[in-house]
Design a protein around this motif. Structure first.
Motif, PDB file in Angstrom:
ATOM      1  N   PRO A  53       7.386   5.292  10.527  1.00 41.04           N
ATOM      2  CA  PRO A  53       7.373   6.753  10.352  1.00 41.04           C
ATOM      3  C   PRO A  53       6.567   7.461  11.430  1.00 41.04           C
ATOM      4  CG  PRO A  53       6.062   5.666   8.641  1.00 41.04           C
ATOM      5  CD  PRO A  53       6.702   4.587   9.442  1.00 41.04           C
ATOM      6  N   THR A  54       6.858   8.727  11.630  1.00 41.02           N
ATOM      7  CA  THR A  54       6.128   9.530  12.610  1.00 41.02           C
ATOM      8  C   THR A  54       4.711   9.812  12.101  1.00 41.02           C
ATOM      9  OG1 THR A  54       8.241  10.522  13.201  1.00 41.02           O
ATOM     10  CG2 THR A  54       6.260  11.648  13.982  1.00 41.02           C
ATOM     11  N   SER A  55       4.599  10.101  10.809  1.00 41.37           N
ATOM     12  CA  SER A  55       3.273  10.260  10.198  1.00 41.37           C
ATOM     13  C   SER A  55       3.365  10.019   8.707  1.00 41.37           C
ATOM     14  CB  SER A  55       2.720  11.666  10.475  1.00 41.37           C
ATOM     15  OG  SER A  55       3.510  12.631   9.814  1.00 41.37           O
ATOM     16  N   GLY A  56       2.216   9.863   8.091  1.00 40.98           N
ATOM     17  CA  GLY A  56       2.166   9.621   6.656  1.00 40.98           C
ATOM     18  C   GLY A  56       1.864   8.172   6.336  1.00 40.98           C
ATOM     19  N   GLU A  57       1.721   7.896   5.035  1.00 45.06           N
ATOM     20  CA  GLU A  57       1.328   6.555   4.602  1.00 45.06           C
ATOM     21  C   GLU A  57       2.357   5.948   3.660  1.00 45.06           C
ATOM     22  OE1 GLU A  57      -2.534   6.150   2.752  1.00 45.06           O
ATOM     23  OE2 GLU A  57      -3.412   7.422   4.307  1.00 45.06           O
ATOM     24  N   ILE A  58       2.448   4.625   3.735  1.00 42.16           N
ATOM     25  CA  ILE A  58       3.262   3.875   2.775  1.00 42.16           C
ATOM     26  C   ILE A  58       2.357   2.835   2.134  1.00 42.16           C
ATOM     27  CG2 ILE A  58       5.259   2.358   2.453  1.00 42.16           C
ATOM     28  CD1 ILE A  58       6.208   3.626   5.236  1.00 42.16           C
ATOM     29  N   ILE A  59       2.297   2.877   0.811  1.00 40.80           N
ATOM     30  CA  ILE A  59       1.443   1.942   0.087  1.00 40.80           C
ATOM     31  C   ILE A  59       2.336   1.072  -0.795  1.00 40.80           C
ATOM     32  CG2 ILE A  59      -0.450   1.746  -1.599  1.00 40.80           C
ATOM     33  CD1 ILE A  59      -0.670   4.920  -0.274  1.00 40.80           C
ATOM     34  N   ILE A  60       2.280  -0.222  -0.561  1.00 37.98           N
ATOM     35  CA  ILE A  60       3.081  -1.139  -1.379  1.00 37.98           C
ATOM     36  C   ILE A  60       2.150  -2.095  -2.101  1.00 37.98           C
ATOM     37  CG2 ILE A  60       4.859  -2.940  -1.394  1.00 37.98           C
ATOM     38  CD1 ILE A  60       6.233  -1.528   0.868  1.00 37.98           C
ATOM     39  N   ASP A  61       2.283  -2.102  -3.423  1.00 33.87           N
ATOM     40  CA  ASP A  61       1.462  -2.984  -4.238  1.00 33.87           C
ATOM     41  C   ASP A  61      -0.034  -2.787  -3.917  1.00 33.87           C
ATOM     42  OD1 ASP A  61       1.823  -4.646  -6.319  1.00 33.87           O
ATOM     43  OD2 ASP A  61       2.072  -6.480  -5.133  1.00 33.87           O
ATOM     44  N   GLY A  62      -0.411  -1.548  -3.715  1.00 33.31           N
ATOM     45  CA  GLY A  62      -1.809  -1.216  -3.479  1.00 33.31           C
ATOM     46  C   GLY A  62      -2.284  -1.390  -2.037  1.00 33.31           C
ATOM     47  N   VAL A  63      -1.397  -1.870  -1.155  1.00 36.24           N
ATOM     48  CA  VAL A  63      -1.798  -2.118   0.229  1.00 36.24           C
ATOM     49  C   VAL A  63      -1.172  -1.061   1.150  1.00 36.24           C
ATOM     50  CG1 VAL A  63      -1.767  -3.796   2.125  1.00 36.24           C
ATOM     51  CG2 VAL A  63      -1.866  -4.594  -0.250  1.00 36.24           C
ATOM     52  N   THR A  64      -1.970  -0.494   2.032  1.00 33.05           N
ATOM     53  CA  THR A  64      -1.432   0.504   2.966  1.00 33.05           C
ATOM     54  C   THR A  64      -0.705  -0.222   4.100  1.00 33.05           C
ATOM     55  OG1 THR A  64      -3.271   1.938   2.401  1.00 33.05           O
ATOM     56  CG2 THR A  64      -2.000   2.566   4.336  1.00 33.05           C
ATOM     57  N   VAL A  65       0.560  -0.512   3.846  1.00 32.83           N
ATOM     58  CA  VAL A  65       1.332  -1.333   4.780  1.00 32.83           C
ATOM     59  C   VAL A  65       1.696  -0.576   6.059  1.00 32.83           C
ATOM     60  CG1 VAL A  65       2.276  -2.924   3.073  1.00 32.83           C
ATOM     61  CG2 VAL A  65       3.442  -0.762   3.503  1.00 32.83           C
ATOM     62  N   SER A  66       1.639   0.762   6.001  1.00 27.35           N
ATOM     63  CA  SER A  66       1.943   1.535   7.214  1.00 27.35           C
ATOM     64  C   SER A  66       0.898   1.305   8.307  1.00 27.35           C
ATOM     65  CB  SER A  66       2.084   3.020   6.881  1.00 27.35           C
ATOM     66  OG  SER A  66       1.074   3.446   6.003  1.00 27.35           O
ATOM     67  N   ASP A  67      -0.254   0.737   7.939  1.00 23.16           N
ATOM     68  CA  ASP A  67      -1.272   0.404   8.946  1.00 23.16           C
ATOM     69  C   ASP A  67      -1.016  -0.957   9.608  1.00 23.16           C
ATOM     70  OD1 ASP A  67      -2.595   2.728   8.409  1.00 23.16           O
ATOM     71  OD2 ASP A  67      -4.129   1.812   7.120  1.00 23.16           O
ATOM     72  N   PHE A  68      -0.101  -1.735   9.073  1.00 21.31           N
ATOM     73  CA  PHE A  68       0.150  -3.086   9.603  1.00 21.31           C
ATOM     74  C   PHE A  68       0.703  -3.037  11.028  1.00 21.31           C
ATOM     75  CE2 PHE A  68       1.138  -5.524   5.362  1.00 21.31           C
ATOM     76  CZ  PHE A  68      -0.189  -5.400   4.999  1.00 21.31           C
TER      77      PHE A  68
END
Ligand code: ADP
Ligand code: MG
Length: 225
Positions: free
Chosen positions: A61-76
């Motif tokens: 994504p261009t911006s924003g966060e994705i959290i899967i199962d409590g983990v901020t996977v967009s930071d991966f």
């Protein structure tokens, strides 16, 4: 009992720059719960696939966060995303995306082999799943020796064989006749209920969208729940 969030987005935006600047997703805030069968519906070009690709980590994504199962996977980083996808997600696409040179069984074992399971175990497991989905007689067929509906069922078998947390399906019935479409939707529904998978399905067909527990409607890059 409170519903447990499996996917959550925070102010998710996605813009494309080619051929012109275009914002395909505008501040998306959605939550999908553990074990839910959710459909993402909307007209063609509204942003359904783009949303699916962001939350399934196939795109960035261009911006924003994705959290899967409590983990901020967009930071991966890319490698972490790939590993996370392999372990936790299964994919079903409109065109089945089977490898034409491999039999049904050989296609289905791939996610298991990629995770290091041994060959014999993987074959056993693939046969088990294909049998459950009614393709016992076709386990050794190549994709071109299967009907469209059967190919899509093989692709569902491949998506669920490693018991991922989430199954993503992008227009899984778009190339199928009515009967096969109904069969595919039923399998996705049952997968969700029987194995407690979370299923996220994109469809432009309202009728199939309604089979889900909940509908997320995308209009012009925004969500109207
Ligand atoms: P849907 O799945 O709802 O039919 P998409 O999510 O595929 O729609 O596309 C939403 C919008 O974003 C469309 O206008 C499409 O042309 C645009 N779009 C999608 N992918 C790209 C891309 N890679 N580059 C430029 N524009 C894109
Ligand atoms: Mg699409």
């Amino acid at each position: 009992m409170n519903a447990t969030s499996i996917i959550k987005t925070k102010d998710l935006n996605k813009s494309f720059h080619d051929p012109v600047e275009f914002q395909a997703l505008k501040n998306i805030n959605v939550q999908i719960n553990q074990g839910e069968f959710v459909s993402i519906v909307g007209s063609s070009g509204s942003g359904k696939s783009t949303l699916l690709y962001q939350i399934s980590l196939l795109d960035t994504p261009t911006s924003g966060e994705i959290i899967i199962d409590g983990v901020t996977v967009s930071d991966f980083d890319q490698n972490q995303k790939t590993q996370f996808r392999l372990k936790n997600m299964g994919f079903v696409f409109q065109d089945y995306a089977l490898i034409p040179e491999l039999t049904a069984t050989e296609n289905v074992i791939l996610p298991l082999l990629m995770q290091g399971y041994d060959h014999d175990y993987s074959i056993k497991k693939a046969h088990e799943v294909l049998k459950t989905l009614g393709l016992e007689k076709q386990i050794n067929n190549l994709p071109n020796q299967l009907s469209g509906g059967e190919q899509q069922i093989v692709s569902i078998a491949r998506a669920v064989v490693h018991s991922p947390k989430i199954i993503f399906a992008d227009e899984p019935t778009a190339n199928l006749d009515l009967e096969s479409s109904k069969a595919v939707i039923k399998i996705l529904e049952e997968t969700c209920k029987k194995f407690k998978h979370t299923v996220v399905m994109v469809t432009h067909e309202e009728e199939y969208g309604k089979k889900a527990d909940r509908i997320i409607r995308v209009v012009d890059g925004r969500v109207e729940e």
